[in-house]
Motif scaffolding. Structure first.
Motif, mmCIF file in Angstrom:
data_model
loop_
_atom_site.group_PDB
_atom_site.id
_atom_site.type_symbol
_atom_site.label_atom_id
_atom_site.label_comp_id
_atom_site.label_asym_id
_atom_site.label_seq_id
_atom_site.Cartn_x
_atom_site.Cartn_y
_atom_site.Cartn_z
ATOM 1 N N GLN A 1 -4.677 4.049 -10.716
ATOM 2 C CA GLN A 1 -5.194 4.143 -9.348
ATOM 3 C C GLN A 1 -4.436 5.195 -8.545
ATOM 4 O OE1 GLN A 1 -5.274 0.306 -7.356
ATOM 5 N NE2 GLN A 1 -5.678 -0.754 -9.284
ATOM 6 N N LEU A 2 -3.144 5.320 -8.804
ATOM 7 C CA LEU A 2 -2.314 6.241 -8.029
ATOM 8 C C LEU A 2 -2.647 7.704 -8.306
ATOM 9 C CD1 LEU A 2 1.203 4.540 -8.125
ATOM 10 C CD2 LEU A 2 -0.621 4.325 -6.433
ATOM 11 N N ASP A 3 -3.218 7.967 -9.467
ATOM 12 C CA ASP A 3 -3.616 9.347 -9.780
ATOM 13 C C ASP A 3 -4.664 9.868 -8.805
ATOM 14 O OD1 ASP A 3 -1.887 9.632 -11.923
ATOM 15 O OD2 ASP A 3 -3.327 8.840 -13.375
ATOM 16 N N LYS A 4 -5.349 8.936 -8.115
ATOM 17 C CA LYS A 4 -6.410 9.332 -7.177
ATOM 18 C C LYS A 4 -5.925 9.390 -5.733
ATOM 19 C CE LYS A 4 -9.523 6.799 -10.239
ATOM 20 N NZ LYS A 4 -10.264 5.532 -10.419
ATOM 21 N N GLN A 5 -4.659 9.035 -5.505
ATOM 22 C CA GLN A 5 -4.165 8.980 -4.134
ATOM 23 C C GLN A 5 -3.822 10.371 -3.596
ATOM 24 O OE1 GLN A 5 -2.497 4.595 -3.098
ATOM 25 N NE2 GLN A 5 -1.122 6.321 -2.904
ATOM 26 N N SER A 6 -3.961 10.544 -2.301
ATOM 27 C CA SER A 6 -3.631 11.802 -1.637
ATOM 28 C C SER A 6 -2.191 11.775 -1.143
ATOM 29 C CB SER A 6 -4.562 12.012 -0.442
ATOM 30 O OG SER A 6 -4.320 11.023 0.558
ATOM 31 N N GLN A 7 -1.680 12.939 -0.751
ATOM 32 C CA GLN A 7 -0.340 13.009 -0.172
ATOM 33 C C GLN A 7 -0.270 12.200 1.114
ATOM 34 O OE1 GLN A 7 2.514 14.230 -1.523
ATOM 35 N NE2 GLN A 7 1.182 14.401 -3.325
ATOM 36 N N GLU A 8 -1.368 12.149 1.845
ATOM 37 C CA GLU A 8 -1.407 11.342 3.074
ATOM 38 C C GLU A 8 -1.233 9.859 2.750
ATOM 39 O OE1 GLU A 8 -3.587 13.705 2.307
ATOM 40 O OE2 GLU A 8 -3.124 15.228 3.825
ATOM 41 N N ASP A 9 -1.851 9.421 1.653
ATOM 42 C CA ASP A 9 -1.697 8.026 1.222
ATOM 43 C C ASP A 9 -0.238 7.727 0.891
ATOM 44 O OD1 ASP A 9 -4.443 7.436 1.408
ATOM 45 O OD2 ASP A 9 -4.807 8.197 -0.620
ATOM 46 N N PHE A 10 0.397 8.647 0.160
ATOM 47 C CA PHE A 10 1.795 8.445 -0.211
ATOM 48 C C PHE A 10 2.709 8.462 1.010
ATOM 49 C CE2 PHE A 10 0.391 10.080 -4.490
ATOM 50 C CZ PHE A 10 0.635 8.894 -5.172
ATOM 51 N N GLU A 11 2.376 9.294 1.987
ATOM 52 C CA GLU A 11 3.179 9.343 3.206
ATOM 53 C C GLU A 11 3.054 8.048 3.998
ATOM 54 O OE1 GLU A 11 5.588 10.294 6.396
ATOM 55 O OE2 GLU A 11 5.527 11.039 4.336
ATOM 56 N N ARG A 12 1.859 7.489 4.043
ATOM 57 C CA ARG A 12 1.685 6.197 4.720
ATOM 58 C C ARG A 12 2.507 5.112 4.016
ATOM 59 N NH1 ARG A 12 -3.576 8.145 5.842
ATOM 60 N NH2 ARG A 12 -4.375 7.453 3.817
ATOM 61 N N ASN A 13 2.549 5.173 2.690
ATOM 62 C CA ASN A 13 3.348 4.210 1.938
ATOM 63 C C ASN A 13 4.832 4.392 2.260
ATOM 64 O OD1 ASN A 13 3.639 2.218 -0.467
ATOM 65 N ND2 ASN A 13 5.018 3.894 -0.993
ATOM 66 N N ARG A 14 5.286 5.646 2.345
ATOM 67 C CA ARG A 14 6.698 5.901 2.673
ATOM 68 C C ARG A 14 7.063 5.279 4.016
ATOM 69 N NH1 ARG A 14 9.938 8.565 5.763
ATOM 70 N NH2 ARG A 14 8.202 9.448 6.953
ATOM 71 N N GLN A 15 6.192 5.472 4.985
ATOM 72 C CA GLN A 15 6.446 4.910 6.305
ATOM 73 C C GLN A 15 6.498 3.381 6.254
ATOM 74 O OE1 GLN A 15 3.487 6.573 8.951
ATOM 75 N NE2 GLN A 15 4.135 8.679 8.544
ATOM 76 N N SER A 16 5.647 2.799 5.423
ATOM 77 C CA SER A 16 5.652 1.348 5.246
ATOM 78 C C SER A 16 6.959 0.886 4.603
ATOM 79 C CB SER A 16 4.460 0.925 4.389
ATOM 80 O OG SER A 16 4.488 -0.447 4.109
ATOM 81 N N VAL A 17 7.444 1.645 3.629
ATOM 82 C CA VAL A 17 8.717 1.331 2.971
ATOM 83 C C VAL A 17 9.854 1.317 3.992
ATOM 84 C CG1 VAL A 17 10.481 2.242 1.389
ATOM 85 C CG2 VAL A 17 8.079 2.124 0.656
ATOM 86 N N VAL A 18 9.881 2.310 4.856
ATOM 87 C CA VAL A 18 10.932 2.398 5.883
ATOM 88 C C VAL A 18 10.910 1.153 6.776
ATOM 89 C CG1 VAL A 18 11.701 3.659 7.940
ATOM 90 C CG2 VAL A 18 11.012 4.920 5.883
#
Length: 276
Positions: A245-262
């Motif tokens: 599923q992650l192969d289809k994610q955008s950089q924006e998706d990953f950035e939102r996840n990073r913010q959630s991690v913080v």
């Protein structure tokens, strides 16, 4: 891309199951020197493996590699490393190095007889990393969050992920084109910081290696080998399906996840501080 996965065990039957379901490295852990003193107060894995365990498992490995973590450099390192190579290790991991000299000594002892993995887990290692990378001859680097967060006197190992330390280290290593990874991942749906969040960070940061943590499959909790087989089958399928599923994610998706991690890490550290 699919993370290269590592699993710690000295049980040949468990090693065969891990290999069967796609674990890339079976990990025999010889590190004991100083570990109890550093990590005795936290719930981390403290193994009591032996060189004989390597010899028992290697004949069963036809897909997975044998990774062995040796002790930090000491007077007996050359003897230990020679014995590990003779026993059949494909990769040797050096923990707790703190200087360019430590790494050079390790590389000289191994002398290209097998692959080398540096376990980066001290602030001194972070400080001399660029000089270490310039040495050449290093096959992989793994960022060890357990000891590294203790080295920085932090309360929660994933603070290093939230505060940008891991990202900064990854960027420095990536310039050298040496493969790298960090930390461990629990089974999906588990962990103080959910495994899914951590896996997304691996993808965002270009990490290609991860340790399967004890909670992914704690073999000691099960009474039969069939139960362990079932747990591996289920958890590995869930993990690999999630990666697809992650192969289809955008950089924006990953950035939102990073913010959630913080946000999650901040909440956890505040709770830990309040409990002191």
């Amino acid at each position: 891309m699919g993370l290269k996965l590592m699993y710690i065990t000295n049980n040949p039957q468990v090693a065969v199951i891990a290999q069967k379901y796609g674990v890339d490295r079976v990990w025999v852990d010889l590190e004991t020197l100083g570990k109890e003193e550093r990590q005795g107060h936290i719930d981390s894995v403290k193994s009591h493996h032996s060189i004989e365990d390597i010899e028992k498992i290697v004949p069963f490995l036809n897909k997975s590699e044998m990774l062995v973590r040796v002790n930090p450099l000491n007077a007996g390192s050359e003897k230990e490393i020679n014995a590990v190579i003779a026993a059949g290790a494909d990769l040797i991991m050096l923990p707790m190095w703190k200087s360019v000299e430590d790494v050079q000594k390790f590389l000289d002892i191994v002398n290209k007889r097998c692959k080398t993995v540096l376990l980066l887990e001290t602030k001194e290692a972070v400080e001399c990393l660029d000089a270490v990378l310039a040495l050449g001859g290093i096959d992989e680097i793994h960022i060890g969050l357990n000891d590294l967060h203790l080295s920085y006197k932090l309360d929660f190992m994933f603070e290093l992920l939230a505060n940008g330390t891991v990202e900064s280290i990854c960027k420095r290593i990536s310039k050298s084109q040496i493969p790298y990874g960090f930390g461990g991942i629990a089974r999906l749906g588990c962990g103080e910081l959910p495994a899914e969040k951590i896996i997304q960070e691996h993808y965002r940061l270009g990490s290609t290696r991860a340790i399967l943590s004890r909670s992914f499959c704690n073999a000691q909790q099960y009474s039969t080998i069939e139960e362990i087989d079932d747990v591996f089958a289920q958890n590995m399928k869930m993990l690999r399906d999630y990666e697809m599923q992650l192969d289809k994610q955008s950089q924006e998706d990953f950035e939102r996840n990073r913010q959630s991690v913080v946000k999650i890490v901040r909440r956890i550290t505040e709770m830990k501080a309040g409990a002191k």
